[in-house]
Design a protein around this motif. Structure first.
Motif, PDB file in Angstrom:
ATOM      1  N   CYS A 134       0.821  -1.223   0.000  1.00  0.00           N
ATOM      2  CA  CYS A 134       0.000   0.000   0.000  1.00  0.00           C
ATOM      3  C   CYS A 134       0.851   1.267   0.000  1.00  0.00           C
ATOM      4  CB  CYS A 134      -0.936   0.020   1.200  1.00  0.00           C
ATOM      5  SG  CYS A 134      -0.059   0.089   2.778  1.00  0.00           S
ATOM      6  N   GLY A 135       2.094   1.163   0.487  1.00  0.00           N
ATOM      7  CA  GLY A 135       2.965   2.346   0.512  1.00  0.00           C
ATOM      8  C   GLY A 135       2.761   3.244   1.718  1.00  0.00           C
ATOM      9  N   TYR A 136       1.957   2.833   2.693  1.00  0.00           N
ATOM     10  CA  TYR A 136       1.741   3.676   3.870  1.00  0.00           C
ATOM     11  C   TYR A 136       3.045   3.878   4.651  1.00  0.00           C
ATOM     12  CZ  TYR A 136      -3.382   3.235   3.406  1.00  0.00           C
ATOM     13  OH  TYR A 136      -4.679   3.281   2.978  1.00  0.00           O
ATOM     14  N   LEU A 138       5.868   4.525   3.560  1.00  0.00           N
ATOM     15  CA  LEU A 138       6.588   5.681   3.016  1.00  0.00           C
ATOM     16  C   LEU A 138       6.126   6.959   3.703  1.00  0.00           C
ATOM     17  CD1 LEU A 138       6.334   5.010  -0.848  1.00  0.00           C
ATOM     18  CD2 LEU A 138       7.969   4.094   0.767  1.00  0.00           C
ATOM     19  N   THR A 139       4.831   7.026   4.027  1.00  0.00           N
ATOM     20  CA  THR A 139       4.315   8.245   4.670  1.00  0.00           C
ATOM     21  C   THR A 139       4.746   8.295   6.129  1.00  0.00           C
ATOM     22  OG1 THR A 139       2.218   7.282   5.420  1.00  0.00           O
ATOM     23  CG2 THR A 139       2.268   8.173   3.187  1.00  0.00           C
ATOM     24  N   GLY A 140       4.945   7.128   6.745  1.00  0.00           N
ATOM     25  CA  GLY A 140       5.291   7.100   8.165  1.00  0.00           C
ATOM     26  C   GLY A 140       6.752   7.417   8.422  1.00  0.00           C
ATOM     27  N   CYS A 141       7.618   7.068   7.482  1.00  0.00           N
ATOM     28  CA  CYS A 141       9.069   7.173   7.727  1.00  0.00           C
ATOM     29  C   CYS A 141       9.547   8.620   7.685  1.00  0.00           C
ATOM     30  CB  CYS A 141       9.832   6.362   6.679  1.00  0.00           C
ATOM     31  SG  CYS A 141      11.631   6.471   6.899  1.00  0.00           S
ATOM     32  N   PRO A 142      10.206   9.103   8.770  1.00  0.00           N
ATOM     33  CA  PRO A 142      10.721  10.474   8.747  1.00  0.00           C
ATOM     34  C   PRO A 142      12.041  10.589   7.979  1.00  0.00           C
ATOM     35  CG  PRO A 142      10.539   9.606  11.008  1.00  0.00           C
ATOM     36  CD  PRO A 142      10.421   8.459  10.068  1.00  0.00           C
ATOM     37  N   ASN A 144      12.724   8.885   4.896  1.00  0.00           N
ATOM     38  CA  ASN A 144      12.581   8.545   3.469  1.00  0.00           C
ATOM     39  C   ASN A 144      13.401   7.309   3.102  1.00  0.00           C
ATOM     40  OD1 ASN A 144      11.972   8.590   0.753  1.00  0.00           O
ATOM     41  ND2 ASN A 144      13.446  10.220   0.279  1.00  0.00           N
ATOM     42  N   LEU A 247       0.474  14.582  10.642  1.00  0.00           N
ATOM     43  CA  LEU A 247      -0.655  14.071   9.847  1.00  0.00           C
ATOM     44  C   LEU A 247      -0.797  12.567  10.037  1.00  0.00           C
ATOM     45  CD1 LEU A 247      -0.099  16.073   6.543  1.00  0.00           C
ATOM     46  CD2 LEU A 247      -2.087  16.229   8.035  1.00  0.00           C
ATOM     47  N   VAL A 248       0.361  11.867   9.980  1.00  0.00           N
ATOM     48  CA  VAL A 248       0.332  10.414  10.141  1.00  0.00           C
ATOM     49  C   VAL A 248      -0.047  10.055  11.587  1.00  0.00           C
ATOM     50  CG1 VAL A 248       1.743   8.315  10.033  1.00  0.00           C
ATOM     51  CG2 VAL A 248       1.983  10.061   8.264  1.00  0.00           C
ATOM     52  N   TRP A 251      -3.765  10.491  11.878  1.00  0.00           N
ATOM     53  CA  TRP A 251      -4.445   9.481  11.059  1.00  0.00           C
ATOM     54  C   TRP A 251      -4.399   8.113  11.740  1.00  0.00           C
ATOM     55  CZ3 TRP A 251      -1.181   6.653   7.019  1.00  0.00           C
ATOM     56  CH2 TRP A 251      -1.964   5.793   6.243  1.00  0.00           C
ATOM     57  N   LYS A 252      -3.200   7.700  12.155  1.00  0.00           N
ATOM     58  CA  LYS A 252      -3.054   6.371  12.753  1.00  0.00           C
ATOM     59  C   LYS A 252      -3.101   6.431  14.275  1.00  0.00           C
ATOM     60  CE  LYS A 252      -2.974   3.741   9.181  1.00  0.00           C
ATOM     61  NZ  LYS A 252      -3.882   2.609   8.993  1.00  0.00           N
TER      62      LYS A 252
END
Lengths: 290, 205
Positions: A134-136, A138-142, A144, A247-248, A251-252
């Motif tokens: 899903c690539g989630y 990638l959004t969580g990792c500070p 990259n 944001l993450v 969201w989570k």
């Protein structure tokens, strides 16, 4: 690994306790940038041990090779030419890769049960067989770090050689480093070792030398000794104060249970409205009249 | 038995049910990716990876058919002053005290506002969904935008799911409504009682 399944601290998308029977020592990799000569032996060792072969790229005018991390390149030397003092060029070489955060954003964002685990020794590992692509993460990792495979749409990154560490070996990159820039051991010992290095660097004029173990992610299990600890950005954009994006976190964090509750309440509200107020019916005479 | 009035054509009904089926599949697979408590829904589509692969395509189908449906029903959903009066008495409507309510046309104010909520939320779902659509589109967007998109997508989906819970319940609650979408017809009494202005228009009475 059968034994590894007993010493998990956190497991993605899991709301019940994880198996924590075995308590293992917290480990850390220490990367002393002041000792790194940029030989890339660590990259080679990583490819060798993990059986990875990246595509042959093309030169882009800088030493970074390959150009970026990928599903086949889990660690990468990033070269930065900087002048902290005017006229004094410095070549800063940072071995980039997963930082193995104590508070891993990838794991927090991951919706697939067991696709990301954190062992009690601190290693954050992707279990690609559970990854849904899903690539989630990638959004969580500070930092990259996770990279998607074009072949299988699964995310890959440094495992800190969890397979080697589990049987008492040091990670492959540590094993091969010719200058001692890479060392591995208990996190406690690595902090002590870093303190010695920092004292030495300060003596030699690097008054801002510091350990990079950012508290915003609960500390990391891959740490750097930075000559210019006050300016981590100099090192190919190492974030000064990394943390999971708000944001993450929303969201989570709070949104996940509250929004789920909201949907549940709406359904119950409907049901109880029906059994109390009752259906909206047209009286029979009305029905017959028209 | 009172006479029947045509409310939806076969084409409108088909359109509605394509959106509805796509919504159910997209909502369940989306919830599976949202909270571990719902992860078992992913098995309806063949497991986590299949849910991740299919969810965006199902969402795209939902969007396209929703746009078709919204353009069919657009003109019946314009908000008029009477709708605000109707909304003020929503408490009475919920208590089934419908005497003296402003006479709704084809749709009452509640239905109209729901329509506009969907008209706003579903395109938001599409746009935010494209930003996080792996592996086709997401690689073209920066990570900060993906972070924003996941939150916006979750919020918009939440609004749509809540809206549909209300929509489905209203259909169950107001007797004689469901046949409008299954058979296409409603009784004259239903039309007269719930949508009097529309009833007059349709029957000339």
């Amino acid at each position: 690994m059968a034994l590894q399944s007993l010493d998990i601290t956190a497991r993605s998308a899991t709301t019940t306790p994880v198996p924590t029977a075995r308590q293992t020592t917290k480990v850390a990799k220490l990367i002393d940038i002041s000792k790194c000569i940029g030989c890339k032996a660590c990259q080679v060792a990583c490819m060798e041990w993990n059986d990875l072969r990246d595509e042959i790229g093309t030169t882009t005018g800088i030493y970074d090779n390959p150009r970026d991390l990928s599903d086949q390149s889990w660690t990468l030397m990033r070269f930065s030419e900087v002048e902290v003092q005017p006229g004094r060029l410095e070549w800063l070489i940072r071995k980039d890769g997963c930082m193995h955060c104590a508070d891993p954003g990838c794991l927090k964002a991951c919706p697939a049960p067991g696709a990301i685990v954190q062992y009690s020794n601190g290693i954050v590992d992707f279990h690609e067989e559970n990854c849904i692509g899903c690539g989630y993460c990638l959004t969580g990792c500070p930092f990259n770090i996770p990279r998607f495979s074009k072949k299988d749409s699964k995310a890959y990154k440094c495992t800190l050689c969890s397979d080697r560490v589990a049987v008492g070996l040091e990670p492959a990159c540590i094993k091969t480093c010719p200058t001692g820039a890479l060392v591995f051991g208990s996190k406690e010992d690595m902090i002590l070792h870093a303190e010695g290095r920092i004292a030495d660097l300060k003596e030699r004029g690097f008054s801002n030398a510091a350990l990079y173990d950012p508290p915003g992610v609960g500390g990391t299990h891959v740490m750097y000794v930075l000559q210019h600890g006050d300016q981590p950005e100099l090192y190919a954009g190492l974030p000064k104060d990394p943390g999971i994006s708000p944001l993450v976190s929303v969201w989570k964090g709070i949104a996940k249970p509250l929004m789920s509750l909201g949907i549940g309440l709406a359904v119950f509200a409907g049901f109880f409205h029906f059994v109390t107020a009752g259906p909206k019916e047209i009286e029979e005479e009305e029905e017959n009249r028209s | 038995m009172s006479k029947l009035i045509q409310r939806y054509t076969a084409g409108e009904r088909t359109n509605h049910w394509v959106v509805a089926i796509a919504f159910v599949l997209a909502a369940l697979s989306g919830l599976a990716l949202f909270h571990p408590a719902f992860f078992f829904f992913s098995h309806l589509l063949g497991g986590g990876t299949w849910a991740r692969i299919l969810h965006p395509f199902i969402g795209a189908v939902m969007f396209l058919f929703f746009i078709a449906m919204a353009s069919r029903f657009w003109r019946f959903n314009r908000i008029v002053p009477a709708d605000r009066q109707w909304m003020k008495r929503i408490g009475d409507v919920l208590r089934n005290r419908d005497e003296g309510l402003p006479e709704p046309g084809k749709y009452n104010a509640g239905q109209k506002y729901l329509f506009w909520v969907m008209v706003i939320s579903i395109p938001v779902l599409l746009v935010s969904g494209i930003v996080i659509w792996q592996p086709w589109f997401a690689p073209y967007f920066p990570i900060w935008l993906m972070r924003l998109a996941v939150v916006v997508h979750a919020l918009a989906a939440w609004v749509v799911i809540l809206g549909i819970v209300v929509h489905v319940y209203a259909a169950i609650w107001v007797k004689g409504t469901i046949q409008a979408m299954t058979r296409g017809t409603v009784s004259e009494a239903w039309a007269k009682y719930h949508h009097r202005a529309w009833y007059r228009e349709m029957t000339g009475k």
